[in-house]
Design an enzyme around this catalytic site. Sequence first.
Site: not given
Length: 289
Positions: A133, A161
């Site tokens: 992330y 992400k």
Amino acid sequence: MKGLFSALLVPFDEEGNIKEQGLREIVRQNIDVQQVDGLYVNGSSGENFMLTTEQKKAVFKIASEENNGDVKLIAQVGSINLDEAIELGKYATELGYDSLSAVTPFYYKFTFDEIKNYYNAITEATGNNMIIYAIPALTGVSVSMDQFDELFQNEKIIGVKYTDANFFMLERLRKKYPNKLIYSGFDEMLIYGVVSGVDGAIGSTFNINGKRAKQIMELCHAGKVAEAYEVQHVTNDLIEKVLDLGLYQTLKEVLNVKGIDAGICKKPMHSFDSGKKGEVKQLVTDFDL
């Protein structure tokens, strides 16, 4: 694991307790109404970093139960407490989550070797896949191409992400790693990510605007980019208004107006300004939410 994933909202009461029935309703809203392909659980939109370990586990469990295999599930377990991240990762893996995700460790200025060891430790301890992330605007941690090269040497790290406005790096990542999953993380820039070849998107506004976001993706994939831009324009009109009123507070209030018990935000976040409820009702009408 491709497609549109809602960054799941979590409803709280005045004391900061999770509203279990409300959370179940939000899960169903995402799956049945917004028709998302998956849920990203315990991310920023779930106010994760203000929760106790037990509350995080409760969110994982409730979301998994209510989903009951309908869509893919990604568990965000990242923490600057590595022991907690591993504990949560093991728990989510036992619940059957399709992949883990973890925010880059933040606050302290960790070296890249420390960041790499953090991801390797989680994947080794849990045996599950990992989606990095990357959100430098909030963590202060930027990952370079050379560093992604090192991270992706771990076969359990299956993607990222990507919540960053550096679209040059996004294009470079896509070209170099066609077999890694890349998710766009900025809802307001979704079209640019899709045109750049992302495998999907993860976003908070998909809790209320998922159908429109899927339309952007489908139009781009069909080569109808001009039409997709028109949908992105409408989406960004909505996002501007949501941001003006307060992001998470307004997303929850939209759901509340629609009869879904989305509760309030966890302190120290403010609750929604009740004097602006009429503006939210107008949003629901104007944008057919």
